[in-house]
Design a protein around this motif. Sequence first.
Motif, PDB file in Angstrom:
ATOM      1  N   SER A  21      13.442  -2.740  -5.430  1.00 11.47           N
ATOM      2  CA  SER A  21      13.374  -4.151  -5.834  1.00 11.47           C
ATOM      3  C   SER A  21      13.846  -5.069  -4.704  1.00 11.47           C
ATOM      4  O   SER A  21      13.281  -6.144  -4.496  1.00 11.47           O
ATOM      5  CB  SER A  21      14.229  -4.383  -7.076  1.00 11.47           C
ATOM      6  OG  SER A  21      13.751  -3.593  -8.148  1.00 11.47           O
ATOM      7  N   ARG A  25      11.437  -7.745  -2.954  1.00 14.35           N
ATOM      8  CA  ARG A  25      11.860  -9.154  -2.932  1.00 14.35           C
ATOM      9  C   ARG A  25      11.794  -9.686  -1.498  1.00 14.35           C
ATOM     10  O   ARG A  25      11.295 -10.780  -1.249  1.00 14.35           O
ATOM     11  CB  ARG A  25      13.278  -9.267  -3.499  1.00 14.35           C
ATOM     12  CG  ARG A  25      13.961 -10.571  -3.281  1.00 14.35           C
ATOM     13  CD  ARG A  25      13.259 -11.740  -3.904  1.00 14.35           C
ATOM     14  NE  ARG A  25      13.401 -11.835  -5.348  1.00 14.35           N
ATOM     15  CZ  ARG A  25      12.682 -12.691  -6.104  1.00 14.35           C
ATOM     16  NH1 ARG A  25      11.787 -13.491  -5.551  1.00 14.35           N
ATOM     17  NH2 ARG A  25      12.859 -12.731  -7.410  1.00 14.35           N
ATOM     18  N   LYS A  28       7.738  -9.181  -0.260  1.00 12.36           N
ATOM     19  CA  LYS A  28       6.684  -9.867  -1.028  1.00 12.36           C
ATOM     20  C   LYS A  28       7.171 -11.064  -1.826  1.00 12.36           C
ATOM     21  O   LYS A  28       6.367 -11.782  -2.417  1.00 12.36           O
ATOM     22  CB  LYS A  28       6.033  -8.878  -2.015  1.00 12.36           C
ATOM     23  CG  LYS A  28       5.385  -7.684  -1.343  1.00 12.36           C
ATOM     24  CD  LYS A  28       4.657  -6.832  -2.374  1.00 12.36           C
ATOM     25  CE  LYS A  28       4.081  -5.578  -1.734  1.00 12.36           C
ATOM     26  NZ  LYS A  28       3.821  -4.551  -2.753  1.00 12.36           N
ATOM     27  N   GLN A  30       8.698 -10.937  -4.623  1.00 11.89           N
ATOM     28  CA  GLN A  30       8.452 -10.672  -6.043  1.00 11.89           C
ATOM     29  C   GLN A  30       9.559  -9.834  -6.664  1.00 11.89           C
ATOM     30  O   GLN A  30      10.316  -9.176  -5.969  1.00 11.89           O
ATOM     31  CB  GLN A  30       7.145  -9.865  -6.211  1.00 11.89           C
ATOM     32  CG  GLN A  30       5.914 -10.618  -5.796  1.00 11.89           C
ATOM     33  CD  GLN A  30       4.686  -9.723  -5.793  1.00 11.89           C
ATOM     34  OE1 GLN A  30       4.771  -8.508  -5.943  1.00 11.89           O
ATOM     35  NE2 GLN A  30       3.529 -10.339  -5.603  1.00 11.89           N
ATOM     36  N   LEU A  32       9.953  -7.163 -10.225  1.00 11.12           N
ATOM     37  CA  LEU A  32       9.386  -6.555 -11.436  1.00 11.12           C
ATOM     38  C   LEU A  32      10.516  -6.044 -12.314  1.00 11.12           C
ATOM     39  O   LEU A  32      11.395  -5.339 -11.846  1.00 11.12           O
ATOM     40  CB  LEU A  32       8.468  -5.376 -11.066  1.00 11.12           C
ATOM     41  CG  LEU A  32       7.222  -5.708 -10.252  1.00 11.12           C
ATOM     42  CD1 LEU A  32       6.521  -4.432  -9.801  1.00 11.12           C
ATOM     43  CD2 LEU A  32       6.266  -6.583 -11.056  1.00 11.12           C
ATOM     44  N   GLN A  35      10.293  -1.766 -12.393  1.00  5.73           N
ATOM     45  CA  GLN A  35       9.891  -1.241 -11.085  1.00  5.73           C
ATOM     46  C   GLN A  35       9.693   0.272 -11.204  1.00  5.73           C
ATOM     47  O   GLN A  35      10.551   0.959 -11.746  1.00  5.73           O
ATOM     48  CB  GLN A  35      10.990  -1.590 -10.071  1.00  5.73           C
ATOM     49  CG  GLN A  35      10.762  -1.095  -8.689  1.00  5.73           C
ATOM     50  CD  GLN A  35       9.484  -1.641  -8.095  1.00  5.73           C
ATOM     51  OE1 GLN A  35       9.172  -2.813  -8.208  1.00  5.73           O
ATOM     52  NE2 GLN A  35       8.711  -0.768  -7.501  1.00  5.73           N
ATOM     53  N   LYS A 157      16.613  -9.756  -8.513  1.00  2.00           N
ATOM     54  CA  LYS A 157      16.005 -10.539  -9.591  1.00  2.00           C
ATOM     55  C   LYS A 157      15.994 -12.032  -9.270  1.00  2.00           C
ATOM     56  O   LYS A 157      14.964 -12.681  -9.375  1.00  2.00           O
ATOM     57  CB  LYS A 157      16.752 -10.273 -10.902  1.00  2.00           C
ATOM     58  CG  LYS A 157      16.115 -10.957 -12.093  1.00  2.00           C
ATOM     59  CD  LYS A 157      16.701 -10.445 -13.392  1.00  2.00           C
ATOM     60  CE  LYS A 157      16.022 -11.106 -14.579  1.00  2.00           C
ATOM     61  NZ  LYS A 157      16.442 -10.473 -15.837  1.00  2.00           N
TER      62      LYS A 157
END
Length: 176
Positions: A21, A25, A28, A30, A32, A35, A157
């Motif tokens: 993650s 992050r 990209k 992003q 999820l 994950q 996050k």
Amino acid sequence: NLNAKLVSRVLLGDMGTGKSSLVIRFVKGQFLEFQESTIGAAFFSQTVSVNSATVKFEIWDTAGQERYHSLAPMYYRGAAAAIIVYDITSSVFEQPSDSFAKAKKWVQELQKQGNPNMVMALAGNKCDLEDKRNVTAEEARAYADENGLFFLETSAKTAVNVNDTFYEIAKKLPRA
Ligand code: GDP
Ligand code: MG
């Protein structure tokens, strides 16, 4: 950019701490909620400007499971930097595991077997989950200071301190 400085780095830490993650992050932008867990290791690359120099990060995102442990030296041996990740919510008393204790084991292994000039960062991930915290920042910072690691609490996050972790390491690397 042909003049980009190449920096290879590796993420180590227990399964589920958020290594993939953090990389996603950073690379990209992003996150999820679910994950997929990493099999073996995954490779990413990202080029960034740090202090007017271009740095190309090659990132090995390793799987945290014990059954892949014997593969880890393949990834950290060539690495200029390592990010050791634990989950601030993981507890000695709960499953799946005490990821902070596991992080300390990785640090020991790198101190013994890794490249002696390796820049190491300790990332206490999931700092968005303050109400579930089980590892204090003070405890982790004290450990990091004793062992010459750079320490930050991160959240893949919310993106808190994710880019900073990658950038700060780039700044600490010896100039080529
Ligand atoms: P890895 O096994 O270390 O690669 O961990 P993953 O990146 O697969 O993440 C494991 C789980 O934790 C996934 O469900 C992620 O969505 C979640 N996760 C990862 N980073 C964070 C974070 O900073 N905050 C929160 N709340 N969840 C996270
Ligand atoms: Mg993963």
